[in-house]
Design an enzyme around this catalytic site. Structure first.
Site, mmCIF file in Angstrom:
data_model
loop_
_atom_site.group_PDB
_atom_site.id
_atom_site.type_symbol
_atom_site.label_atom_id
_atom_site.label_comp_id
_atom_site.label_asym_id
_atom_site.label_seq_id
_atom_site.Cartn_x
_atom_site.Cartn_y
_atom_site.Cartn_z
ATOM 1 N N CYS A 283 0.863 -1.101 -0.081
ATOM 2 C CA CYS A 283 -0.046 -0.019 -0.130
ATOM 3 C C CYS A 283 0.948 1.409 -0.041
ATOM 4 O O CYS A 283 0.750 2.258 -0.777
ATOM 5 C CB CYS A 283 -0.938 -0.140 1.283
ATOM 6 S SG CYS A 283 -2.041 1.493 1.317
ATOM 7 N N CYS B 263 -1.609 1.707 -3.157
ATOM 8 C CA CYS B 263 -2.488 2.773 -2.991
ATOM 9 C C CYS B 263 -1.775 4.051 -2.904
ATOM 10 O O CYS B 263 -2.429 5.044 -3.471
ATOM 11 C CB CYS B 263 -3.048 2.515 -1.364
ATOM 12 S SG CYS B 263 -3.267 0.882 -1.205
ATOM 13 N N LYS C 44 0.124 5.140 -6.159
ATOM 14 C CA LYS C 44 -0.969 5.288 -7.229
ATOM 15 C C LYS C 44 -1.983 6.510 -7.058
ATOM 16 O O LYS C 44 -2.170 7.075 -8.115
ATOM 17 C CB LYS C 44 -1.634 4.012 -7.125
ATOM 18 C CG LYS C 44 -2.617 3.994 -8.019
ATOM 19 C CD LYS C 44 -3.779 2.747 -7.913
ATOM 20 C CE LYS C 44 -4.648 3.230 -6.544
ATOM 21 N NZ LYS C 44 -5.418 1.925 -6.211
ATOM 22 N N TYR D 74 -9.164 -3.505 -11.804
ATOM 23 C CA TYR D 74 -9.131 -2.135 -11.418
ATOM 24 C C TYR D 74 -7.684 -1.507 -11.279
ATOM 25 O O TYR D 74 -7.554 -0.544 -11.923
ATOM 26 C CB TYR D 74 -9.545 -1.931 -9.981
ATOM 27 C CG TYR D 74 -8.752 -2.516 -8.633
ATOM 28 C CD1 TYR D 74 -7.681 -1.690 -8.251
ATOM 29 C CD2 TYR D 74 -9.002 -3.867 -8.600
ATOM 30 C CE1 TYR D 74 -6.923 -2.077 -7.222
ATOM 31 C CE2 TYR D 74 -7.975 -4.346 -7.440
ATOM 32 C CZ TYR D 74 -7.137 -3.630 -6.691
ATOM 33 O OH TYR D 74 -6.234 -4.103 -5.799
ATOM 34 N N GLU E 61 -7.102 1.553 -13.526
ATOM 35 C CA GLU E 61 -6.590 2.926 -13.135
ATOM 36 C C GLU E 61 -5.423 3.170 -13.709
ATOM 37 O O GLU E 61 -5.257 4.580 -13.849
ATOM 38 C CB GLU E 61 -6.412 2.483 -11.498
ATOM 39 C CG GLU E 61 -7.607 2.293 -10.662
ATOM 40 C CD GLU E 61 -7.281 1.820 -9.255
ATOM 41 O OE1 GLU E 61 -8.306 2.118 -8.347
ATOM 42 O OE2 GLU E 61 -6.119 1.214 -9.086
ATOM 43 N N HIS F 236 -27.816 20.913 -2.089
ATOM 44 C CA HIS F 236 -28.164 21.519 -3.727
ATOM 45 C C HIS F 236 -27.077 22.680 -3.887
ATOM 46 O O HIS F 236 -26.946 23.488 -3.184
ATOM 47 C CB HIS F 236 -29.448 21.888 -3.807
ATOM 48 C CG HIS F 236 -29.805 22.490 -5.147
ATOM 49 N ND1 HIS F 236 -29.574 21.636 -6.371
ATOM 50 C CD2 HIS F 236 -29.866 23.749 -5.791
ATOM 51 C CE1 HIS F 236 -29.866 22.568 -7.666
ATOM 52 N NE2 HIS F 236 -30.046 23.533 -7.048
ATOM 53 N N GLU G 60 -26.596 14.932 -4.673
ATOM 54 C CA GLU G 60 -27.884 15.110 -4.117
ATOM 55 C C GLU G 60 -28.910 13.907 -4.795
ATOM 56 O O GLU G 60 -29.929 13.679 -4.281
ATOM 57 C CB GLU G 60 -28.448 16.510 -4.316
ATOM 58 C CG GLU G 60 -28.713 16.787 -5.754
ATOM 59 C CD GLU G 60 -29.096 18.364 -5.939
ATOM 60 O OE1 GLU G 60 -30.161 18.684 -5.691
ATOM 61 O OE2 GLU G 60 -28.279 19.211 -6.452
#
Length: 483
Positions: free
Chosen positions: A44, A49, A52, A179, A183, A466, A471
């Site tokens: 990681c 992680c 990356k 992934y 990525e 908003h 939302e």
């Protein structure tokens, strides 16, 4: 006085192993040692992680100038300085590794910079020649990327190599559809690399929600990534002069080859690579990047000799409490190949300490884990996909796809997706899937509500913020479809 040198010996200095070691020492008062043969922080922090995500940030600045012009700013475009970024990246990883070492030291953990292997159920041998006994041994050795069984696969790089490339290639072929492949396809494209991606399946990101997968694939192609589905490599070799001159069918000359690779860094070929695909087309690329799977780091450390059972991929077989077939040996994280995510390894490490040292048997729920895929746009997901939920009973699907205000105003065609999967009988929200900028940040909060058992009506009662993209999660009143 204990009959052992240590109450706990941890093998592996990644996020899960370090957390378990320091919590056992700092909170449970155990005498703890940890051995790590490479850099502290594990996949990681050093090879996954963290670097990356920093590359994700860097790659997203490529579109800022064009978007800013849409908002009235007169900005000049510039190039990306890989060496400058890489220097800062290296310094940051060094800093984080230092943090990990300091955390262990402050917790009173004895650290050994050595490779550890098991001698028996209570004994660990180090590559330094030292040998220690421990009441409990925790295997937290992580995993590593693997190359496919293709002739000359050694010419390609894997994810561990990408962060130490001496220069960025002008072109790259990424093989894989998971992934990691997707990525890095987005990252490298954002940094100015011409990206081609081969995936042998019908759609990228297998196992994720089908609608979300399709939107991401479309977005990647719209941005200029050459995505070829149902395609794989059948042959690869170093390119010849004839290949570079364009004599091969579909051959493409992709610019200056790389000849500056450090001798101690296994980064594939030092020149262009000729590739033949399953559709018989051939091309030349500066680099080939394999993102075709990972394997647990369990070879050659004495696990089976000590009585630990391994699975087909070499994963350590454990029960719900992370205990192996040998009562004194435990395993967490990618070495067990359950859910290979850093926060899961950390949670497993903490649950292990509760179970082994605090007389509080604790299991980790691997079923409802929020996660993010850092493609562009991002993908945040928690719970069941529409396909999984449909197989379990009657459901309602609430989904909307639209152009977000920020990019629509700047003239970009980007679309986002907001989606809820709802059980028709109980009204509980079974899954939430978001494809949008910042989806990883949004899904973390959605995960709390879904983990608590929130119903669709609980979402409906929540007042919308908003104007935001998110939302839409609380304003979808009518189901898009039922199943």
């Amino acid at each position: 006085m204990s009959d052992f040198d240590y109450d706990l010996f941890v093998i592996g200095g990644g996020s899960g192993g370090v957390r378990a070691a320091r919590v056992a020492a700092g909170e449970a008062g155990a005498k703890v040692a940890l051995a790590e043969a490479d850099r502290y922080g594990g996949t990681c922090v050093i090879r996954g992680c963290v670097p990356k995500k920093l590359m994700v940030f860097a790659s997203e600045y490529g579109s800022v100038v064009e978007d800013a012009r849409g908002y009235g700013w007169d900005l000049a475009e510039g190039g990306f300085d890989w060496s400058g970024f890489q220097g800062r990246l290296s310094a940051e990883l060094d800093r984080l590794e230092g943090v990990y070492r300091t955390l262990l030291k402050n917790a009173g953990v004895d650290s050994y910079d050595a490779r550890a292997s098991l001698v028996d159920a209570h004994t660990v041998s180090l590559s330094t020649g030292e040998r220690f006994t421990a009441k409990h041994i925790l295997v937290a050795t992580g995993g590593h990327p693997v190359r496919p069984e293709v002739p000359n696969a050694h010419l390609g790089i894997v994810s561990d190599d990408i962060f130490t490339l001496p220069t960025l290639p002008k072109s790259i072929l990424i093989v894989g559809g998971g992934y990691i492949a997707c990525e890095f396809a987005c990252i490298l494209h954002g940094l100015g690399v011409e990206v081609t991606q081969f995936y042998r399946g019908a759609q990228i990101l297998r196992g994720f929600d089908e609608e979300a997968r399709g939107l991401i694939a479309d977005a990647m192609q719209e941005r200029g990534i050459k995505l070829h589905l149902g395609t794989d490599i059948v042959e690869m070799r170093c390119a010849t002069d004839d290949d570079m001159s364009g004599d091969s069918q579909g051959a493409v000359s992709m610019g200056t080859p790389m000849h500056e690779a450090a001798p101690d860094a296994p980064q594939g070929a030092d020149g262009p690579i000729w590739v033949k695909a399953t559709n018989s087309e051939t091309r030349v690329f500066d680099l080939v990047f394999f993102a075709t799977g990972r394997k647990p780091n369990t070879d050659g450390i004495g696990l089976q000799e000590a009585g630990v059972e391994l699975g087909r991929k070499g994963e350590v077989i454990v029960d719900a409490y992370s205990r192996t077939a040998v009562p004194s040996i435990w395993a967490i994280g990618d070495a067990t190949d359950r859910v290979n995510l850093t926060p899961v390894a950390i949670r497993e490490g903490m649950a292990f300490v509760e179970t082994a040292f605090k007389n509080n048997p604790t299991r980790v729920d691997h079923d409802l884990i929020p996660s993010a895929v850092f493609t562009q746009p991002e993908f945040g997901t928690v719970g069941l996909s529409e396909e999984e939920a449909r197989d379990r009973g009657p459901i309602e699907v609430y989904a909307t796809s639209f152009r977000p205000m920020m990019t629509a105003f700047a003239g970009r065609p980007d679309r986002v997706l907001m989606k809820l999967i709802v059980c028709k009988d109980t009204r509980r929200v079974l899954g939430c899937h978001i494809v949008a900028p910042g989806a990883g940040e949004m899904i973390q909060l959605a995960g709390i509500a879904i983990g608590m058992g929130a119903t669709k009506e609980d979402f409906d009662r929540t007042v919308a913020v908003h104007p935001t993209m998110s939302e839409e999660i609380v304003t979808m009143r009518n189901p898009t479809r039922t199943a």
